[in-house]
Design an enzyme around this catalytic site. Structure first.
Site, short mmCIF file in Angstrom:
data_model
loop_
_atom_site.label_atom_id
_atom_site.label_comp_id
_atom_site.label_asym_id
_atom_site.label_seq_id
_atom_site.Cartn_x
_atom_site.Cartn_y
_atom_site.Cartn_z
N ASN A 268 -10.21 3.75 2.81
CA ASN A 268 -10.68 2.46 3.02
C ASN A 268 -11.09 1.80 1.84
OD1 ASN A 268 -13.59 1.19 3.21
ND2 ASN A 268 -13.67 3.39 3.96
N ALA A 269 -10.60 0.46 1.64
CA ALA A 269 -11.06 -0.62 0.56
C ALA A 269 -11.42 -1.79 1.13
CB ALA A 269 -10.21 -0.38 -0.59
N LEU B 20 -16.55 -4.84 0.96
CA LEU B 20 -17.77 -5.43 1.61
C LEU B 20 -17.55 -6.75 2.14
CD1 LEU B 20 -20.21 -4.11 -1.13
CD2 LEU B 20 -20.32 -3.44 1.28
N CYS C 94 -23.12 0.74 -4.69
CA CYS C 94 -22.37 -0.46 -5.41
C CYS C 94 -22.64 -0.48 -6.88
CB CYS C 94 -22.93 -1.85 -4.83
SG CYS C 94 -23.04 -1.75 -3.22
#
Length: 309
Positions: free
Chosen positions: A74-75, A78, A135
């Protein structure tokens, strides 16, 4: 009946007591509201919300998901409405629930993490913070916070100073030695550690001759990463004395028991929920039945059972 309850923040004045160790993983269960008509969410140990940032994020370009053998890439990037919208729209709903909701917090700078943590502090319905240090740190040239012990310690220390909420630091598996990062976060004030996050991967569509994801690379989750996750939980449990949250490929009772015996007090279920939304409630029932059958009175009796005595 056996005692399934766990405390993920025994050193924090507020504590974070879960009625059982089975929780929804961040990024796979939305804000809980999306599943409320499908799953008996009040039976869950906790819900870890999707990643929340200081400002709204549009996310990564599509396609965002790709199936892989034994897992999923998955990408998402956010995508979220920002912390102000979460506090205004989601927290009042959570405040009426019995299940505690832990907000997964993300950012590109220490200042962003701190700002989000301050806005969540004292908000009814917010039971804790899960600090996503996978992150990139823009100020450090894009190095992920969770990839460097000093950076991990810095962001953990600053967020700890900014919030009284129970603080769970989520570690990245994309590192050389996860024990160093775990020690740094523990010494900087984490109440618990969550591991692991997704493993960086890629899939190529050979017919189209291009990556399957719009972002090219993405995070691999699902059963394919379970052995990696179990190994890292086992390693971290041998060097830190904090509650651990195990996550990565849990789909059945035996998976859950592996993580617990490796050293995890709590389990996050993620990718399995996409195929079978009732996975978590089924696991709760199966774990209780197994403990009763085996004569195990509380979860604590088997946490870390696979380690040398």
């Amino acid at each position: 009946m056996p005692d399934l309850s766990v405390n993920l923040a025994p050193q924090n004045p507020s504590g974070l007591v879960l009625r059982n160790p089975v929780a929804a993983a961040a990024g796979t269960f939305g804000y809980g509201t999306e599943y409320a008509r499908i799953v008996e969410i009040q039976r869950l140990g906790a819900i870890f919300s999707k990643g929340t940032t200081l400002r709204p994020q549009r996310g990564a370009p599509p396609p965002r998901l790709a199936e892989t053998p034994g897992g999923m890439l998955n990408a998402i990037g956010l995508q979220n409405p920002g912390v102000r919208a979460v506090v205004r729209e989601k927290a009042p709903v959570w405040a009426r629930w019995q299940v505690p909701v832990v907000v997964n917090v993300a950012g590109e700078t220490v200042e962003e993490y701190v700002a989000v943590a301050r806005m969540l502090d004292g908000v009814p319905g917010v039971a804790g913070i899960e600090l996503n240090i996978s992150c990139p740190n823009v100020a450090a040239g894009g190095i992920i916070f969770g990839g460097d012990a000093a950076l991990a310690a810095d962001v953990t220390r600053e967020v700890r100073a900014a919030s009284t909420l129970p603080l769970i630091v989520k570690l990245s598996p994309n590192v050389g030695d996860i024990r160093l990062i775990a020690l740094a976060a523990a010494e900087a004030g984490a109440d618990a550690l969550s591991l692991i996050n997704t493993v960086l991967g890629m899939s190529i569509d050979v017919r189209m001759r291009r990556p399957r994801l719009g972002h090219r690379t993405g995070g691999l989750s699902g059963p394919a990463i379970k052995p990696l996750a179990v190994r890292m939980v086992y390693e971290v449990a041998s060097v830190v004395d904090l509650p651990l949250v195990g996550v990565g490929g849990i789909t059945a009772l035996e998976d859950a028991l592996e993580f617990i015996m490796a050293g995890a007090s709590c389990l996050q279920v993620g990718t399995a929920t996409f195929a079978q939304p009732l996975t978590m409630t089924t696991l709760i029932d199966q774990l209780a039945a197994w403990m009763e059958r085996e004569g195990v009175r509380s979860i604590g009796e088997i946490v870390g059972a696979a380690h040398p005595r």
